[in-house]
Write a protein that holds these residues in place. Structure first.
Motif, short mmCIF file in Angstrom:
data_model
loop_
_atom_site.label_atom_id
_atom_site.label_comp_id
_atom_site.label_asym_id
_atom_site.label_seq_id
_atom_site.Cartn_x
_atom_site.Cartn_y
_atom_site.Cartn_z
N UNK A 215 0.78 -1.23 0.00
CA UNK A 215 0.00 0.00 0.00
C UNK A 215 0.81 1.28 0.00
N UNK A 216 2.06 1.20 0.48
CA UNK A 216 2.91 2.40 0.46
C UNK A 216 3.53 2.60 -0.93
N UNK A 217 4.18 3.72 -1.12
CA UNK A 217 4.75 4.07 -2.43
C UNK A 217 6.26 3.86 -2.44
N UNK A 218 6.74 3.24 -3.50
CA UNK A 218 8.19 3.09 -3.66
C UNK A 218 8.77 4.35 -4.28
N UNK A 219 9.71 4.96 -3.59
CA UNK A 219 10.43 6.12 -4.14
C UNK A 219 11.85 5.71 -4.54
N UNK A 220 12.49 5.02 -3.63
CA UNK A 220 13.81 4.47 -3.87
C UNK A 220 13.86 3.08 -3.26
N UNK A 221 14.73 2.23 -3.80
CA UNK A 221 14.93 0.90 -3.23
C UNK A 221 16.35 0.82 -2.69
N UNK A 222 16.46 0.30 -1.47
CA UNK A 222 17.74 0.17 -0.78
C UNK A 222 18.35 -1.19 -1.10
N UNK A 223 19.54 -1.21 -1.63
CA UNK A 223 20.25 -2.45 -1.94
C UNK A 223 21.39 -2.65 -0.95
N UNK A 224 21.55 -3.89 -0.50
CA UNK A 224 22.66 -4.22 0.40
C UNK A 224 23.33 -5.49 -0.10
N UNK A 225 24.63 -5.45 -0.25
CA UNK A 225 25.41 -6.60 -0.73
C UNK A 225 25.98 -7.34 0.47
N UNK A 226 25.21 -8.29 0.99
CA UNK A 226 25.62 -9.06 2.16
C UNK A 226 26.56 -10.18 1.68
N UNK A 227 27.81 -10.11 2.06
CA UNK A 227 28.83 -11.02 1.54
C UNK A 227 29.22 -12.12 2.51
N UNK A 228 28.91 -11.95 3.80
CA UNK A 228 29.27 -12.95 4.80
C UNK A 228 28.21 -12.97 5.89
N UNK A 229 27.90 -14.17 6.39
CA UNK A 229 26.86 -14.30 7.43
C UNK A 229 27.39 -14.93 8.71
N UNK A 230 28.72 -14.95 8.87
CA UNK A 230 29.29 -15.52 10.08
C UNK A 230 29.66 -16.98 9.95
N UNK A 231 29.44 -17.57 8.77
CA UNK A 231 29.77 -18.98 8.54
C UNK A 231 30.43 -19.12 7.16
N UNK A 232 31.27 -20.12 7.02
CA UNK A 232 31.91 -20.35 5.74
C UNK A 232 30.85 -20.73 4.70
N UNK A 233 31.15 -20.46 3.45
CA UNK A 233 30.17 -20.66 2.39
C UNK A 233 30.37 -21.97 1.64
N UNK A 234 31.02 -22.93 2.29
CA UNK A 234 31.17 -24.26 1.72
C UNK A 234 30.19 -25.21 2.41
N UNK A 235 30.29 -26.49 2.11
CA UNK A 235 29.35 -27.46 2.68
C UNK A 235 29.49 -27.60 4.19
N UNK A 237 30.05 -25.12 6.42
CA UNK A 237 29.40 -23.99 7.10
C UNK A 237 29.97 -23.78 8.51
N UNK A 238 31.32 -23.76 8.58
CA UNK A 238 32.00 -23.54 9.85
C UNK A 238 31.90 -22.06 10.24
N UNK A 239 31.91 -21.79 11.53
CA UNK A 239 31.79 -20.42 12.02
C UNK A 239 33.07 -19.63 11.72
N UNK A 240 32.89 -18.39 11.23
CA UNK A 240 34.00 -17.50 10.91
C UNK A 240 33.73 -16.13 11.53
N UNK A 241 34.74 -15.26 11.47
CA UNK A 241 34.58 -13.94 12.10
C UNK A 241 33.83 -12.95 11.21
N UNK A 242 33.94 -13.09 9.88
CA UNK A 242 33.29 -12.14 8.98
C UNK A 242 31.77 -12.32 9.03
N UNK A 243 31.07 -11.21 9.28
CA UNK A 243 29.61 -11.28 9.40
C UNK A 243 29.02 -9.90 9.12
N UNK A 244 28.30 -9.79 8.01
CA UNK A 244 27.70 -8.52 7.62
C UNK A 244 26.30 -8.32 8.20
N UNK A 245 25.75 -9.34 8.84
CA UNK A 245 24.35 -9.25 9.29
C UNK A 245 24.13 -8.12 10.31
#
Length: 329
Positions: A215-235, A237-245
């Motif tokens: 119901x609200x109006x879109x004026x601009x859209x906010x984009x965010x490039x989340x590159x790390x979530x605190x876990x490795x991106x392999x199978x 999924x071990x915990x790492x320090x990098x976290x963009x969340x």
């Protein structure tokens, strides 16, 4: 993260139309309890912090137990798993129902204040089974779910949904129409690009989170490039320090929540705004790579004569070494 961004309250009716294990509903429940707990109502044990919702009235407890959380799934196995998981997390009477929410028997009336979902990726449905209320002509479930969520929200209702990247840039009429619907009929607040390994080992597909308000109006859209979530991106999924969340949640609240459309990102920021008119000019394309500015860092090379001198010096050392090896033979 999605629950924190949408921020469901004790007065909201919350739905997941493809709930699976009911993870979103459980996290929404925990979020509401936390937001309604005083400092004295928090206790900790070896598991972690627990929130008693001591600020709830008896009517609040009745509402959240009976008329707040609703989940649907077309797998009887997942319905049982979702109900069991909900009960184990304190939702004693879960409203999780066996229902094909894309099928002919699920009504498309406005019913919910919040929808949180991670519907099946790249699925399809028989044309004969599709509900006649759908306006987008397609059998792709990821597109039909987006229209369904729009239909089921009250005006002012909020949605956070995970979609495969194909939804963002697909060139078919159905893809363009669903993106047009989101931009023209809602306030599409954010597109949060997720790393491709975030759902490993179950799936390696690239995905994004769409956040919108009906119901609200879109004026601009906010984009965010989340590159790390605190876990490795392999199978593993071990915990790492990098976290963009944490940064993503903080920046969303600070910039999008406050509607700071004139905010300008720094060189180190991972977010940026895109005007609605630019999106329209690009057939409502929502892929982050379409608009992300690439900053090129100039590389300074040595002068050719310096490089040549260095090569000659290295060759001289090699020849000396070869002579010493020859004497040893």
């Amino acid at each position: 993260m999605m629950v924190d961004i949408v921020n469901p309250t004790k007065n909201d009716k919350i739905c997941d139309p493809a709930c699976g294990t009911a993870g979103f509903l459980i996290n929404a429940y925990k979020h509401i309890l936390k937001e309604n707990t005083s400092k004295d109502g928090i206790f900790e044990d070896e598991i972690g912090a627990h929130y008693t919702a001591d600020l709830f009235s008896s009517d609040d407890w009745k509402r959240i137990k009976t008329n707040t959380l609703f989940g649907y799934d077309f797998s009887t196995k997942m319905v049982r798993v979702g109900m069991m998981n909900s009960i184990l997390h304190g939702i004693t009477s879960p409203h999780i129902t066996y229902q094909d929410t894309l099928g002919k028997h699920y009504v498309h009336n406005e019913e919910f204040d919040v929808i949180l979902a991670n519907p099946p990726f790249k699925g399809s449905i028989l044309k004969s089974n599709i509900h006649p209320d759908f306006k987008v002509i397609t059998t792709k479930t990821e597109l039909l779910f987006l229209e369904l969520m729009y239909d089921k929200l009250f005006v002012g209702g909020r949605c956070a949904v995970i979609v495969p990247d194909g939804v963002l840039f697909g060139s078919s009429n159905a893809h363009q129409k669903i993106r047009e619907m989101l931009i023209e009929n809602t306030e599409l607040k954010a597109v949060i690009s997720l790393p491709s390994g975030i759902f490993k080992p179950y799936a390696g597909v690239s995905t994004a989170i769409l956040i919108f308000t009906k119901g609200d109006e879109t004026k601009k859209v906010w984009f965010y490039d989340l590159q790390a979530d605190g876990f490795s991106l392999d199978d593993k999924r071990a915990q790492i320090t990098e976290n963009d969340i944490p940064d993503c949640k903080a920046k969303f609240k600070e910039i999008v929540g406050a509607r700071k459309y004139d905010a300008i990102p720094t060189e180190t920021d991972k977010w940026f705004w895109v005007d609605k008119e630019e999106l329209k000019a690009n057939k409502y394309d929502l892929s982050i790579s379409k608009y992300k500015k690439i900053i090129y860092t100039p590389v300074v090379y040595e002068k050719p004569e310096v490089l040549l001198s260095q090569i000659k010096e290295l060759e001289g050392k090699i020849l000396v070494g070869l002579e010493e090896v020859g004497k040893m033979i």
